[in-house]
Design a protein around this motif. Structure first.
Motif, PDB file in Angstrom:
ATOM      1  N   ASP A 126       0.827  -1.201   0.000  1.00 39.21           N
ATOM      2  CA  ASP A 126       0.000   0.000   0.000  1.00 39.21           C
ATOM      3  C   ASP A 126       0.866   1.257   0.000  1.00 39.21           C
ATOM      4  O   ASP A 126       1.845   1.361   0.744  1.00 39.21           O
ATOM      5  CB  ASP A 126      -0.911   0.021   1.230  1.00 39.21           C
ATOM      6  CG  ASP A 126      -2.058  -0.969   1.129  1.00 39.21           C
ATOM      7  OD1 ASP A 126      -2.273  -1.499   0.028  1.00 39.21           O
ATOM      8  OD2 ASP A 126      -2.743  -1.201   2.143  1.00 39.21           O
TER       9      ASP A 126
ATOM     10  N   ASN B  63      -3.298   0.910  -3.610  1.00 38.35           N
ATOM     11  CA  ASN B  63      -3.746   0.453  -2.306  1.00 38.35           C
ATOM     12  C   ASN B  63      -4.634  -0.762  -2.509  1.00 38.35           C
ATOM     13  O   ASN B  63      -5.472  -0.775  -3.412  1.00 38.35           O
ATOM     14  CB  ASN B  63      -4.518   1.537  -1.562  1.00 38.35           C
ATOM     15  CG  ASN B  63      -3.622   2.653  -1.062  1.00 38.35           C
ATOM     16  OD1 ASN B  63      -3.486   3.686  -1.723  1.00 38.35           O
ATOM     17  ND2 ASN B  63      -2.993   2.454   0.081  1.00 38.35           N
TER      18      ASN B  63
ATOM     19  N   ASN C  74      -7.666  -3.077  -2.082  1.00 38.59           N
ATOM     20  CA  ASN C  74      -9.066  -2.791  -1.773  1.00 38.59           C
ATOM     21  C   ASN C  74      -9.804  -4.124  -1.679  1.00 38.59           C
ATOM     22  O   ASN C  74     -10.652  -4.445  -2.499  1.00 38.59           O
ATOM     23  CB  ASN C  74      -9.674  -1.911  -2.864  1.00 38.59           C
ATOM     24  CG  ASN C  74     -11.020  -1.353  -2.454  1.00 38.59           C
ATOM     25  OD1 ASN C  74     -11.275  -1.156  -1.276  1.00 38.59           O
ATOM     26  ND2 ASN C  74     -11.892  -1.112  -3.417  1.00 38.59           N
TER      27      ASN C  74
ATOM     28  N   MET D 167      -7.069  -0.232  -5.556  1.00 41.94           N
ATOM     29  CA  MET D 167      -7.453   1.152  -5.730  1.00 41.94           C
ATOM     30  C   MET D 167      -6.269   1.907  -6.314  1.00 41.94           C
ATOM     31  O   MET D 167      -5.167   1.859  -5.769  1.00 41.94           O
ATOM     32  CB  MET D 167      -7.867   1.771  -4.400  1.00 41.94           C
ATOM     33  CG  MET D 167      -8.464   3.169  -4.535  1.00 41.94           C
ATOM     34  SD  MET D 167     -10.000   3.198  -5.499  1.00 41.94           S
ATOM     35  CE  MET D 167     -11.105   2.310  -4.412  1.00 41.94           C
TER      36      MET D 167
ATOM     37  N   GLU E 279     -11.068   2.097  -8.976  1.00 46.81           N
ATOM     38  CA  GLU E 279     -10.814   0.698  -8.641  1.00 46.81           C
ATOM     39  C   GLU E 279     -10.604  -0.142  -9.897  1.00 46.81           C
ATOM     40  O   GLU E 279     -11.243   0.088 -10.917  1.00 46.81           O
ATOM     41  CB  GLU E 279     -12.007   0.150  -7.846  1.00 46.81           C
ATOM     42  CG  GLU E 279     -11.841  -1.270  -7.353  1.00 46.81           C
ATOM     43  CD  GLU E 279     -13.078  -1.753  -6.614  1.00 46.81           C
ATOM     44  OE1 GLU E 279     -12.954  -2.147  -5.450  1.00 46.81           O
ATOM     45  OE2 GLU E 279     -14.180  -1.727  -7.216  1.00 46.81           O
TER      46      GLU E 279
END
Length: 255
Positions: free
Chosen positions: A166, A185, A187, A193, A205
């Protein structure tokens, strides 16, 4: 005969095993396997995957590349045979890095698993990068400052979605949107993401099923020494103001 049937026949002979041995290994009758080699039938998805694992060759290559022309010893074998990447070295033993130029970018989605296409790309050597498989990709737009149009991001190949950290930046190759450079990141287990460092752009996304490759940022090859016209604070403030103005315009349009 199809390319696929030629490939599995060649790989079986190269392993020096009989059709019966292959059929037993993937759990199907020998006559059924024989029809695959003869090009009379095509295997269902579960058998296709089983044969891919047995021959240690990705499905992409089995279906689209004449494997008789591939120097198999120069290929990097990845988990679950998802992709096989060719590795070449220079005269000093340093791994060569393929660079996907703007001109070559359009063909990358269809050629990323084709060794002949990869060999056609320009190559450079950056010994300081160390181990791993690296590749260079072009940057477009202004969503990830200070990288600009014309810059090349060199990334290290990431085998699994779970290896993504992340907050770090990655080149993501997707089926629908092509080559993307963003800060990632996780998700959930099945999506990522994608965030831009330029806050003008909204995060979005991407599902894991749409991802073909992920390359972790290693270095940037830039083409400009232009001094920024704005400080970071001023630039962020300007972008926020522009976003607010756009929201107000959209609100007026929708009323």
């Amino acid at each position: 005969m199809s390319l696929y049937s030629e490939n599995i026949k060649y790989l079986r002979i190269k392993k020096d095993v009989s059709q019966q041995v292959v059929a037993d290994s993937v759990g199907i009758p020998r006559p059924r396997y024989a029809k695959y080699e003869d090009g009379k039938n095509f295997p269902p998805p579960e058998t296709l995957m089983a044969l891919s694992r047995y021959f240690a060759m990705s499905i992409d290559l089995l279906l689209s590349v004449d494997v008789r022309k591939i120097p198999v010893g120069d290929l990097l074998k990845l988990e679950n045979n998802r992709v096989l990447l060719p590795i070449t070295v220079d005269s000093y033993g340093n791994n060569l890095i393929e660079v996907v130029t703007q001109k070559a970018k359009a063909g990358y989605l269809s050629g990323y698993a084709d060794p002949e296409y990869i060999e056609s790309l320009q190559q450079i050597s950056l010994p300081f990068l160390g181990p791993g498989k690296h590749r260079g990709f072009p940057v477009e737009g202004d969503s990830m400052p200070p990288h600009e149009d014309g810059s090349i991001i060199v990334g290290r190949y990431i085998e699994k979605l779970g290896d993504v950290l992340d907050g770090k930046t990655y080149i993501v190759i997707t089926k629908d949107n092509g080559i993307i450079y963003k800060r990632l990141n996780k998700n959930g287990k099945n999506s990522l993401m994608l965030n831009s460092d330029n806050t003008f752009y909204e995060p979005y996304e991407v599902k894991a099923s749409d991802i073909l490759e992920i390359w972790e940022y290693e270095c940037n090859i830039g083409r400009t020494d232009r001094k920024s016209d704005f400080s970071t604070d001023n630039l962020t403030s300007l972008m926020m103001e522009m976003r607010q103005e756009l929201r107000e315009v959209k609100a007026k349009i929708n009323t």
